[in-house]
Design a protein around this motif. Structure first.
Motif, PDB file in Angstrom:
ATOM      1  N   THR A  89      81.075  55.450  55.055  1.00 51.32           N
ATOM      2  CA  THR A  89      81.915  55.459  53.866  1.00 51.32           C
ATOM      3  C   THR A  89      83.296  54.914  54.170  1.00 51.32           C
ATOM      4  OG1 THR A  89      80.721  57.420  53.094  1.00 51.32           O
ATOM      5  CG2 THR A  89      82.792  56.922  51.993  1.00 51.32           C
ATOM      6  N   ALA A  90      83.779  54.088  53.240  1.00 53.93           N
ATOM      7  CA  ALA A  90      85.101  53.471  53.350  1.00 53.93           C
ATOM      8  C   ALA A  90      86.148  54.325  52.655  1.00 53.93           C
ATOM      9  CB  ALA A  90      85.068  52.077  52.720  1.00 53.93           C
ATOM     10  N   LEU A  91      87.403  53.970  52.887  1.00 45.53           N
ATOM     11  CA  LEU A  91      88.516  54.687  52.253  1.00 45.53           C
ATOM     12  C   LEU A  91      88.438  54.657  50.725  1.00 45.53           C
ATOM     13  CD1 LEU A  91      91.410  53.478  54.575  1.00 45.53           C
ATOM     14  CD2 LEU A  91      90.443  55.788  54.463  1.00 45.53           C
ATOM     15  N   ALA A 114      91.227  42.566  65.505  1.00 42.54           N
ATOM     16  CA  ALA A 114      90.712  41.216  65.300  1.00 42.54           C
ATOM     17  C   ALA A 114      91.699  40.263  65.956  1.00 42.54           C
ATOM     18  CB  ALA A 114      90.569  40.913  63.815  1.00 42.54           C
ATOM     19  N   ASP A 115      91.189  39.424  66.852  1.00 44.38           N
ATOM     20  CA  ASP A 115      92.041  38.510  67.610  1.00 44.38           C
ATOM     21  C   ASP A 115      93.236  39.242  68.225  1.00 44.38           C
ATOM     22  OD1 ASP A 115      90.367  36.337  67.195  1.00 44.38           O
ATOM     23  OD2 ASP A 115      91.397  35.739  65.358  1.00 44.38           O
ATOM     24  N   ASP A 116      92.954  40.382  68.821  1.00 43.24           N
ATOM     25  CA  ASP A 116      93.924  41.204  69.555  1.00 43.24           C
ATOM     26  C   ASP A 116      94.999  41.855  68.689  1.00 43.24           C
ATOM     27  OD1 ASP A 116      92.626  40.725  72.030  1.00 43.24           O
ATOM     28  OD2 ASP A 116      93.675  38.806  72.201  1.00 43.24           O
ATOM     29  N   GLU A 117      94.838  41.827  67.379  1.00 43.51           N
ATOM     30  CA  GLU A 117      95.775  42.498  66.472  1.00 43.51           C
ATOM     31  C   GLU A 117      95.080  43.712  65.859  1.00 43.51           C
ATOM     32  OE1 GLU A 117      99.006  41.811  65.882  1.00 43.51           O
ATOM     33  OE2 GLU A 117      98.863  40.204  67.369  1.00 43.51           O
ATOM     34  N   PRO A 118      95.712  44.887  65.893  1.00 40.41           N
ATOM     35  CA  PRO A 118      95.089  46.058  65.282  1.00 40.41           C
ATOM     36  C   PRO A 118      94.793  45.797  63.803  1.00 40.41           C
ATOM     37  CG  PRO A 118      97.042  46.686  66.542  1.00 40.41           C
ATOM     38  CD  PRO A 118      97.022  45.189  66.486  1.00 40.41           C
ATOM     39  N   LEU A 119      93.607  46.235  63.367  1.00 39.59           N
ATOM     40  CA  LEU A 119      93.246  46.089  61.963  1.00 39.59           C
ATOM     41  C   LEU A 119      94.001  47.134  61.138  1.00 39.59           C
ATOM     42  CD1 LEU A 119      89.394  45.522  62.226  1.00 39.59           C
ATOM     43  CD2 LEU A 119      91.123  43.866  61.493  1.00 39.59           C
ATOM     44  N   ASP A 123      93.960  44.671  56.244  1.00 41.84           N
ATOM     45  CA  ASP A 123      93.159  43.702  57.013  1.00 41.84           C
ATOM     46  C   ASP A 123      91.732  44.209  57.224  1.00 41.84           C
ATOM     47  OD1 ASP A 123      95.539  42.177  57.474  1.00 41.84           O
ATOM     48  OD2 ASP A 123      96.006  43.487  59.166  1.00 41.84           O
ATOM     49  N   GLN A 124      91.251  45.057  56.359  1.00 41.33           N
ATOM     50  CA  GLN A 124      89.908  45.631  56.423  1.00 41.33           C
ATOM     51  C   GLN A 124      89.783  46.728  57.476  1.00 41.33           C
ATOM     52  OE1 GLN A 124      88.520  41.676  56.972  1.00 41.33           O
ATOM     53  NE2 GLN A 124      87.497  41.636  54.975  1.00 41.33           N
ATOM     54  N   GLY A 125      90.887  47.248  57.935  1.00 39.83           N
ATOM     55  CA  GLY A 125      90.876  48.313  58.940  1.00 39.83           C
ATOM     56  C   GLY A 125      91.073  49.667  58.290  1.00 39.83           C
ATOM     57  N   PRO A 126      91.212  50.674  59.051  1.00 37.31           N
ATOM     58  CA  PRO A 126      91.423  50.675  60.495  1.00 37.31           C
ATOM     59  C   PRO A 126      90.144  50.450  61.296  1.00 37.31           C
ATOM     60  CG  PRO A 126      91.443  52.931  59.694  1.00 37.31           C
ATOM     61  CD  PRO A 126      91.306  52.030  58.496  1.00 37.31           C
ATOM     62  N   LEU A 127      88.968  50.649  60.682  1.00 36.49           N
ATOM     63  CA  LEU A 127      87.698  50.425  61.359  1.00 36.49           C
ATOM     64  C   LEU A 127      86.801  49.561  60.483  1.00 36.49           C
ATOM     65  CD1 LEU A 127      87.068  54.087  62.556  1.00 36.49           C
ATOM     66  CD2 LEU A 127      87.859  52.183  63.969  1.00 36.49           C
ATOM     67  N   PHE A 128      86.109  48.614  61.079  1.00 41.48           N
ATOM     68  CA  PHE A 128      85.286  47.650  60.352  1.00 41.48           C
ATOM     69  C   PHE A 128      83.966  47.517  61.109  1.00 41.48           C
ATOM     70  CE2 PHE A 128      85.773  43.029  58.474  1.00 41.48           C
ATOM     71  CZ  PHE A 128      84.523  43.122  57.871  1.00 41.48           C
ATOM     72  N   TRP A 150      83.990  47.937  55.698  1.00 41.08           N
ATOM     73  CA  TRP A 150      85.344  47.900  56.260  1.00 41.08           C
ATOM     74  C   TRP A 150      86.126  49.082  55.711  1.00 41.08           C
ATOM     75  CZ3 TRP A 150      84.144  43.149  53.513  1.00 41.08           C
ATOM     76  CH2 TRP A 150      84.620  43.100  52.210  1.00 41.08           C
ATOM     77  N   GLN A 151      87.257  49.333  56.307  1.00 39.98           N
ATOM     78  CA  GLN A 151      88.085  50.504  56.007  1.00 39.98           C
ATOM     79  C   GLN A 151      87.281  51.801  56.173  1.00 39.98           C
ATOM     80  OE1 GLN A 151      89.619  49.656  52.058  1.00 39.98           O
ATOM     81  NE2 GLN A 151      91.326  48.498  52.919  1.00 39.98           N
ATOM     82  N   VAL A 152      86.454  51.815  57.209  1.00 42.99           N
ATOM     83  CA  VAL A 152      85.604  52.978  57.478  1.00 42.99           C
ATOM     84  C   VAL A 152      86.455  54.187  57.819  1.00 42.99           C
ATOM     85  CG1 VAL A 152      83.886  53.945  59.087  1.00 42.99           C
ATOM     86  CG2 VAL A 152      83.680  51.558  58.298  1.00 42.99           C
ATOM     87  N   HIS A 153      86.069  55.317  57.233  1.00 41.60           N
ATOM     88  CA  HIS A 153      86.745  56.569  57.617  1.00 41.60           C
ATOM     89  C   HIS A 153      85.750  57.695  57.862  1.00 41.60           C
ATOM     90  CE1 HIS A 153      86.749  59.489  54.194  1.00 41.60           C
ATOM     91  NE2 HIS A 153      86.335  58.424  53.555  1.00 41.60           N
TER      92      HIS A 153
END
Length: 158
Positions: A89-91, A114-119, A123-128, A150-153
Motif C-alpha cells: 500500500t502506498a501513501l 534513484a541515481d544516488d539521490e534519496p527518493l 519522486d515516488q519515494g520514500p520506497l518504490f 511507489w510511495q510505499v508505506h
C-alpha cells in the motif's frame, strides 16, 4: 531445567525498534515483530538489510536509472513473514496484491534512491517497488507494472 532452556530456539534475527521516523510497516504472520504484532522500519534499519542496485528503464523515467534499496526478500526474511501474497500500500492508499514468490524469483527491491539521490515523496519515494525490467524484459507488462507501487508505506503479508 538448564537443558530445557538450552533447547529453546534462539532468535538472533529479532528486529530492533526503530530510532528514527518509521518508513515502512509490515503486518501479517510475523516471527519477528518489533511493535506489537507489526514490524516497523526506519531508514537505518532498511539500510542495514541486504542492498541491491538495479539499473533499468521504467515507463516512469527517461532513460536508465540506477535504483538502490533493500531486496524485498531481505525484508520478508527480517520479519519472518509467512504468507503467499502481500498487499503493498502506498501513501495515497493505492494498493496492489503481489505474490511473495515475486520477491524470491526476481531481485525486486524497495528502492530508496534513484541515481544516488534519496527518493522523496514527490519522486515516488520514500520506497518504490522496482522489478529488474531490463534483466527480464518479460516483466514489462501491465500486471507487473501495477505491482510496482511507489510511495510505499505498508506491506501486509497474507
Amino acid at each position: 531445567m538448564a537443558i530445557w532452556f538450552l533447547t529453546l530456539p534462539f532468535h538472533a534475527s529479532a528486529l530492533d525498534k526503530p530510532e528514527g521516523p518509521v518508513m515502512l510497516i509490515v503486518t501479517g504472520t510475523l516471527a519477528h515483530p518489533n511493535s506489537g504484532d507489526e514490524a516497523h522500519f526506519d531508514r537505518a534499519m532498511l539500510e542495514a538489510l541486504e542492498q541491491h542496485d538495479t539499473l533499468t528503464n521504467t515507463p516512469w523515467h527517461d532513460g536508465q536509472v540506477r535504483f538502490s534499496g533493500p531486496l524485498g526478500r531481505a525484508i520478508l526474511e527480517a520479519v519472518g513473514g509467512d504468507g503467499e501474497q502481500m498487499r503493498i500500500t502506498a501513501l495515497n492508499d493505492y494498493a496492489a496484491t503481489v505474490p511473495v514468490s515475486d520477491f524470491y524469483q526476481y531481485d525486486v527491491i524497495l528502492a530508496m534512491s534513484a541515481d544516488d539521490e534519496p527518493l522523496r515523496i514527490r519522486d515516488q519515494g520514500p520506497l518504490f517497488v522496482i522489478y529488474p525490467f531490463d534483466d527480464s524484459p518479460k516483466l514489462l507488462n501491465e500486471v507487473i507494472l501495477s505491482r510496482s507501487v511507489w510511495q510505499v508505506h505498508r506491506i501486509d503479508i497474507e
